[in-house]
Design an enzyme around this catalytic site. Structure first.
Site, PDB file in Angstrom:
ATOM      1  N   LEU A   1      25.407  22.709 -30.421  1.00  0.00           N
ATOM      2  CA  LEU A   1      24.472  22.652 -29.303  1.00  0.00           C
ATOM      3  C   LEU A   1      25.159  23.054 -28.001  1.00  0.00           C
ATOM      4  CD1 LEU A   1      21.650  21.964 -28.239  1.00  0.00           C
ATOM      5  CD2 LEU A   1      22.392  19.587 -28.032  1.00  0.00           C
TER       6      LEU A   1
ATOM      7  N   ASP B   1      30.173   8.489 -31.148  1.00  0.00           N
ATOM      8  CA  ASP B   1      30.051   9.452 -32.242  1.00  0.00           C
ATOM      9  C   ASP B   1      31.389   9.812 -32.870  1.00  0.00           C
ATOM     10  OD1 ASP B   1      27.340   9.470 -32.024  1.00  0.00           O
ATOM     11  OD2 ASP B   1      27.201  11.387 -30.964  1.00  0.00           O
TER      12      ASP B   1
END
Length: 266
Positions: free
Chosen positions: A170, A55
């Site tokens: 998150l 990512d």
């Protein structure tokens, strides 16, 4: 999207393919093999970019090709791969032809430091304010010019896009936002006062203003993805609809499916 020719030579509907990778041996080796197999072209000649890594590499690639109209297709050759498709060297042309397009808009961060200098930077995942010392940050939060939280004492606060809601947001126990919700997540990091405030969801058309109180005593930095400004006194974050990035995902494992899946992972 038009169908692709059944060939390994990169003549798919998206045209010429450029391959980029992280610097890990695994990712670089994959780039070399794919580049030879699919007749890879230089980045400035490409119609589609295939990014090989995790990512972090994907986020860097999205920033590099922002507003250039070149879609990015990631394949997982790194650690975290939420934004990446499954790695497979076969049938890449067909996968690109069948891929689903997702268009995302970044946040625009405008930060002013203690010297009155203004800094601007885009954020695909989030804009975050972070304390710089042992002292907790003291922040005031306004939405479209109206004060909504007079004083927040915390380690920091995050303004996250739906695409970035599964990243730092998150980890800070913020909500996961499915794409298309037209919302931003405003999430505190280790809030001390008010203790019961756990964040908010705001429409993505609003302007979020965050003022740093006692900036000299309680220094705070502002971060837009990888861009950091230290010793700031005020930050504004808003969605920049004039800027866009196109991402490509395999139909059976698109970004919306990943976001849904994440909400049921223990």
């Amino acid at each position: 999207m038009a169908s692709a020719a059944h060939s390994d030579k990169g003549d798919c509907a998206l045209g010429r393919i450029a391959f980029v990778s992280s610097q890990t041996p695994e990712a670089e080796a994959a780039r070399m093999r794919l580049n030879a197999r699919y007749n890879g072209v230089p980045e400035d000649e490409a119609d589609v970019i295939v990014a090989l890594g995790g990512d972090g590499l994907m986020l860097q690639t999205l920033h590099r090709f922002r507003d250039r109209g070149i879609p990015i297709y990631g394949m997982h050759r790194g650690s975290v791969g939420f934004l990446m498709n499954t790695y497979c060297e076969d049938d890449l042309v067909e996968r690109l032809a069948a891929a689903q397009h997702v268009r995302i808009h970044p946040l625009l961060m405008e930060a002013m430091d203690i010297n009155g200098v203004r800094h601007r930077a885009p954020a695909i995942n989030e804009v975050s304010l972070l304390r710089q010392s042992y002292q907790a940050a003291k922040l005031r939060i306004s939405i479209d010019g109206k004060v909504r939280l007079e004083e927040l004492i915390c380690d920091g606060v995050i303004v996250a896009t739906p695409a970035g809601s599964t990243a730092y947001n998150l980890s800070a126990h913020g909500p996961i936002l499915p794409l298309g919700t037209n919302l931003l997540a405003l999430t505190p990091i280790s809030p001390f006062r008010p203790r019961r405030w756990r964040g908010a969801l705001v429409p993505d058309k609003v302007r979020v203003d965050i003022a740093v109180m006692e900036a000299g005593k309680r220094p705070v930095s502002a971060v837009a993805d990888h861009f950091e400004v230290r010793n700031i006194v005020a930050v504004t974050a808003r969605l920049d609809t004039s800027s866009a990035i196109d991402m490509l995902f395999d139909p059976d494992h698109g970004l919306e499916e990943r976001i849904l899946h994440e909400q049921f992972v223990y």
